[in-house]
Design a protein around this motif. Structure first.
Motif, PDB file in Angstrom:
ATOM      1  N   GLU A 255       0.966  -1.223   0.097  1.00 55.93           N
ATOM      2  CA  GLU A 255       0.051  -0.009  -0.082  1.00 55.93           C
ATOM      3  C   GLU A 255       0.747   1.218  -0.112  1.00 55.93           C
ATOM      4  OE1 GLU A 255      -1.248   0.463   4.828  1.00 55.93           O
ATOM      5  OE2 GLU A 255      -2.310  -0.905   3.537  1.00 55.93           O
ATOM      6  N   ASP A 256       2.145   1.207   0.604  1.00 58.43           N
ATOM      7  CA  ASP A 256       3.115   2.445   0.557  1.00 58.43           C
ATOM      8  C   ASP A 256       3.064   2.957  -0.727  1.00 58.43           C
ATOM      9  OD1 ASP A 256       2.929   2.461   3.270  1.00 58.43           O
ATOM     10  OD2 ASP A 256       4.819   1.511   3.443  1.00 58.43           O
ATOM     11  N   GLU A 257       3.450   2.028  -1.862  1.00 56.39           N
ATOM     12  CA  GLU A 257       3.669   2.259  -3.080  1.00 56.39           C
ATOM     13  C   GLU A 257       2.593   3.194  -3.595  1.00 56.39           C
ATOM     14  OE1 GLU A 257       6.141  -1.365  -5.065  1.00 56.39           O
ATOM     15  OE2 GLU A 257       4.014  -1.232  -5.156  1.00 56.39           O
ATOM     16  N   VAL A 318      -6.528   8.474  -0.830  1.00 60.37           N
ATOM     17  CA  VAL A 318      -6.027   7.165  -1.538  1.00 60.37           C
ATOM     18  C   VAL A 318      -6.452   6.270  -0.545  1.00 60.37           C
ATOM     19  CG1 VAL A 318      -4.396   6.017  -2.880  1.00 60.37           C
ATOM     20  CG2 VAL A 318      -4.254   8.610  -2.693  1.00 60.37           C
ATOM     21  N   ASN A 319      -7.216   5.231  -1.297  1.00 56.47           N
ATOM     22  CA  ASN A 319      -7.786   4.030  -0.228  1.00 56.47           C
ATOM     23  C   ASN A 319      -6.774   2.900  -0.451  1.00 56.47           C
ATOM     24  OD1 ASN A 319      -9.193   2.136   1.064  1.00 56.47           O
ATOM     25  ND2 ASN A 319     -11.355   2.711   0.097  1.00 56.47           N
ATOM     26  N   PRO A 320      -6.033   2.412   0.624  1.00 56.13           N
ATOM     27  CA  PRO A 320      -5.142   1.306   0.271  1.00 56.13           C
ATOM     28  C   PRO A 320      -5.815  -0.126   0.684  1.00 56.13           C
ATOM     29  CG  PRO A 320      -4.977   2.204   2.584  1.00 56.13           C
ATOM     30  CD  PRO A 320      -6.041   3.116   1.820  1.00 56.13           C
ATOM     31  N   PHE A 321      -7.332   0.099   0.812  1.00 63.77           N
ATOM     32  CA  PHE A 321      -7.993  -1.573   0.875  1.00 63.77           C
ATOM     33  C   PHE A 321      -7.727  -2.155  -0.383  1.00 63.77           C
ATOM     34  CE2 PHE A 321     -11.923  -3.713   0.656  1.00 63.77           C
ATOM     35  CZ  PHE A 321     -11.685  -4.549   1.802  1.00 63.77           C
ATOM     36  N   ASN A 322      -7.271  -3.443  -0.042  1.00 62.85           N
ATOM     37  CA  ASN A 322      -6.910  -4.457  -1.006  1.00 62.85           C
ATOM     38  C   ASN A 322      -5.991  -3.990  -1.950  1.00 62.85           C
ATOM     39  OD1 ASN A 322      -7.339  -7.065  -2.215  1.00 62.85           O
ATOM     40  ND2 ASN A 322      -8.789  -6.088  -3.759  1.00 62.85           N
ATOM     41  N   ALA A 323      -4.879  -3.279  -1.669  1.00 61.51           N
ATOM     42  CA  ALA A 323      -3.875  -2.721  -2.649  1.00 61.51           C
ATOM     43  C   ALA A 323      -3.337  -3.717  -3.395  1.00 61.51           C
ATOM     44  CB  ALA A 323      -2.787  -2.095  -1.374  1.00 61.51           C
ATOM     45  N   THR A 324      -2.797  -4.809  -3.114  1.00 62.34           N
ATOM     46  CA  THR A 324      -2.289  -5.769  -3.769  1.00 62.34           C
ATOM     47  C   THR A 324      -3.222  -6.378  -4.725  1.00 62.34           C
ATOM     48  OG1 THR A 324      -2.614  -7.607  -2.036  1.00 62.34           O
ATOM     49  CG2 THR A 324      -0.151  -6.273  -1.970  1.00 62.34           C
ATOM     50  N   GLY A 325      -4.211  -6.082  -4.839  1.00 64.40           N
ATOM     51  CA  GLY A 325      -5.386  -6.816  -5.949  1.00 64.40           C
ATOM     52  C   GLY A 325      -5.840  -5.608  -6.657  1.00 64.40           C
ATOM     53  N   ARG A 326      -5.119  -4.401  -6.604  1.00 59.70           N
ATOM     54  CA  ARG A 326      -5.445  -3.417  -7.517  1.00 59.70           C
ATOM     55  C   ARG A 326      -4.381  -2.914  -8.464  1.00 59.70           C
ATOM     56  NH1 ARG A 326      -9.027   0.884  -4.079  1.00 59.70           N
ATOM     57  NH2 ARG A 326     -10.496  -0.323  -3.495  1.00 59.70           N
ATOM     58  N   SER A 327      -4.803  -2.619  -9.704  1.00 64.02           N
ATOM     59  CA  SER A 327      -3.596  -2.288 -10.824  1.00 64.02           C
ATOM     60  C   SER A 327      -2.971  -0.928 -10.266  1.00 64.02           C
ATOM     61  CB  SER A 327      -4.526  -2.120 -12.361  1.00 64.02           C
ATOM     62  OG  SER A 327      -3.755  -1.720 -13.087  1.00 64.02           O
ATOM     63  N   ARG A 328      -1.585  -1.016 -10.826  1.00 64.81           N
ATOM     64  CA  ARG A 328      -0.830   0.200 -10.593  1.00 64.81           C
ATOM     65  C   ARG A 328      -1.335   1.340 -11.677  1.00 64.81           C
ATOM     66  NH1 ARG A 328       3.698  -3.302 -10.841  1.00 64.81           N
ATOM     67  NH2 ARG A 328       4.216  -2.356 -12.672  1.00 64.81           N
ATOM     68  N   THR A 329      -1.893   0.903 -12.878  1.00 64.97           N
ATOM     69  CA  THR A 329      -1.989   1.701 -13.923  1.00 64.97           C
ATOM     70  C   THR A 329      -3.031   2.807 -13.693  1.00 64.97           C
ATOM     71  OG1 THR A 329      -3.359   0.371 -15.192  1.00 64.97           O
ATOM     72  CG2 THR A 329      -1.398  -0.178 -15.504  1.00 64.97           C
TER      73      THR A 329
END
Length: 506
Positions: A255-257, A318-329
């Motif tokens: 999420e920090d990214e 910015v909402n970090p909820f489920n960050a690793t399941g979300r696209s960076r794009t």
């Protein structure tokens, strides 16, 4: 008191939490009155204001805004949205209240919360309209999360949780509609209410059928852009394969990214903005994570206005909820839309003018969200995107907004089921399953609002093109942007008149 001031007071009585959020004094001890009696009394005030617009000494722009704002609130009252809006969407009364508790001071209004909850519950029980069953359960789950949390400072010494628990029981006891009858067209007077909401949110003369066709055409054209950029990034022009990669291959590691990317995008935009805007906002724009208690129910990003007195900057959440399941794009495009040069510029510049409060804070979604969407493509002209992957994110949000034209009208005018809407967005956007589910539920609960984005963007682009053609070498993009922002929040037809007058005079 001017008629503009009367209209503004009625607007803030309709939404006193907003007044406190932007720092307008006088409403810090109030909550919305969702009762039938309260809304009908406000409706009568608005009708009286409309009757006096023609004979008032307001200028033409102010008259346009007064007419729109009064008619807009009347339309929402007549549609009785409060009787079937209960989940975590934009306008669910109790959901909005719970989100506001982490953003503004509740010390002078918390004693009103029990009455507010009772009124909201009574509207649900005494109605021939029903929310979707899944929305009633989602709304109850949102309240349950609050009840399971430690007591919060905003509650003070009052015991409010018993009333929240009773409201939750109202939601759980509602019969609800099934997903096959998701749209307004399945409710009494639904088709007529939807036509009025479409006119309200777009401030244009499109019919639902015309907007549906426009969305289908835009989706087809976007697929060509996906193929072009996908070929550069991956050597792949097959659109379904590009969608698959965007959903699975370019996700956040942590999420920090997310926060770092947002901060860097806003900084780039701020550095380049003087080349595209003559006037810059004085208010700062801060980037923060959504408060932890709100993360599961909040959208993936949003902006809140700076306080008028400068006590709070504009804030991009910015909402970090489920960050690793979300696209960076989509990180950069969302920052440009919500923060700089999007809503932060739009709302802060208007607030810093000498315009009336009505012109600063009017609720005109086609202008407000049209500007936000316009800046997503403007950012590409400004050279702000860091990569073609980020440009694919720009196309991803474009496709979401074009898809909204298809899905919103499909649900509310054509009788689509919830699953039809989900399936269409799965096939034609890069959103993941959870985002699509959340988006569709939002469209169901806020009929017509999702149409405002693309209609507004297309109109701003059309006006810019006409002004450039009329002015030739005299056209200055910075002056155009200043014109659009310095006149405050206006209907699209009014913006068109302002641009036409400017292009003749300049």
């Amino acid at each position: 008191m001017s008629l503009s001031d009367e209209m503004f007071q009625a607007m803030m009585d309709w939404d006193p939490l907003f007044a406190t959020l932007v720092g307008v004094p006088g409403w810090d001890d109030r909550l919305e009155d969702p009762s039938t009696e309260g809304q009908q009394a406000l409706r009568a005030r608005l009708t009286a204001i409309l009757d006096r617009v023609g004979s008032s000494d307001e200028d033409q722009v102010a008259k346009d805004v007064i007419r729109h704002q009064a008619t807009s609130i009347i339309t929402k009252i007549d549609a009785r949205l409060v009787e079937h809006t209960v989940s975590r969407g934009l306008n669910a009364p109790v959901g909005v209240l719970l989100r506001a508790t982490s953003q503004i001071d509740f010390s002078r209004r918390r004693h009103l919360v029990p009455r507010f909850l009772r009124q909201a519950g009574e509207r649900l029980l005494d109605s021939d309209r029903r929310p979707l069953l899944r929305h009633a359960r989602n709304g109850a789950a949102h309240v349950e999360r609050f009840l399971a949390s430690p007591k919060q400072e905003w509650e003070g010494e009052l015991d409010l949780r018993g009333e929240f628990a009773r409201y939750r029981e109202v939601l759980l006891g509602l019969p609800g509609r099934d997903d096959e009858q998701a749209g307004l067209c399945w409710l009494p007077d639904g088709e007529e209410n939807y036509r009025k909401l479409v006119r309200d949110y777009t401030t244009a003369s499109y019919t639902p059928a015309e907007l549906h066709a426009l969305g289908l055409d835009l989706i087809a054209r976007l697929r060509e852009e996906y193929a072009e950029i996908g070929s550069r990034v991956w050597g792949v022009s097959d659109v379904p394969e590009i969608f698959r990669r965007l959903r699975t291959d370019l996700l956040w590691d942590n999420e920090d990214e997310m926060l770092v990317s947002a901060v860097e995008a806003v900084a780039r935009a701020e550095a380049e903005a003087p080349n595209w805007f003559g006037r810059l906002p004085e208010a700062r724009c801060e980037v923060r994570f959504v408060p932890e208690i709100d993360r599961e129910s909040a959208p993936f990003a949003y902006y809140t206005d700076a306080a008028l007195d400068g006590s709070r900057p504009g804030t991009y959440f910015v909402n970090p909820f489920n960050a690793t399941g979300r696209s960076r794009t989509v990180s950069e495009v969302t920052a440009f839309h919500e923060a700089t040069p999007g809503h932060h510029f739009q709302l802060s510049i208007a607030a810093e003018t000498e315009l009336s409060n009505l012109r600063k804070f009017a609720f005109v979604d086609a202008y407000l969200e049209g500007w936000g969407l316009y800046t997503e493509r403007l950012a590409d002209e400004m050279g702000l995107y860091s990569s073609d992957e980020a440009r694919l994110g720009m196309l991803g949000l474009d496709a979401m907004r074009a898809g909204r034209l298809v899905v919103d009208t499909g649900l509310h005018a054509l009788g689509w089921s919830r699953q039809q809407a989900v399936d269409y967005l799965c096939e034609n956007t890069t959103m993941d399953d959870s985002e699509i589910s959340s988006e569709v539920d939002r469209y169901i609960e806020t009929p017509g609002q999702a149409l405002a984005y693309m209609v507004g963007r297309l109109e701003i682009l059309r006006l810019r093109g006409e002004a450039r053609a009329a002015m030739g070498e005299r056209f200055d993009i910075r002056a155009f942007h200043d014109l659009v922002l310095e006149n405050g929040v206006v209907p699209l037809s009014t913006l068109g008149n302002l641009v036409s007058d400017w292009s003749r005079r300049a």
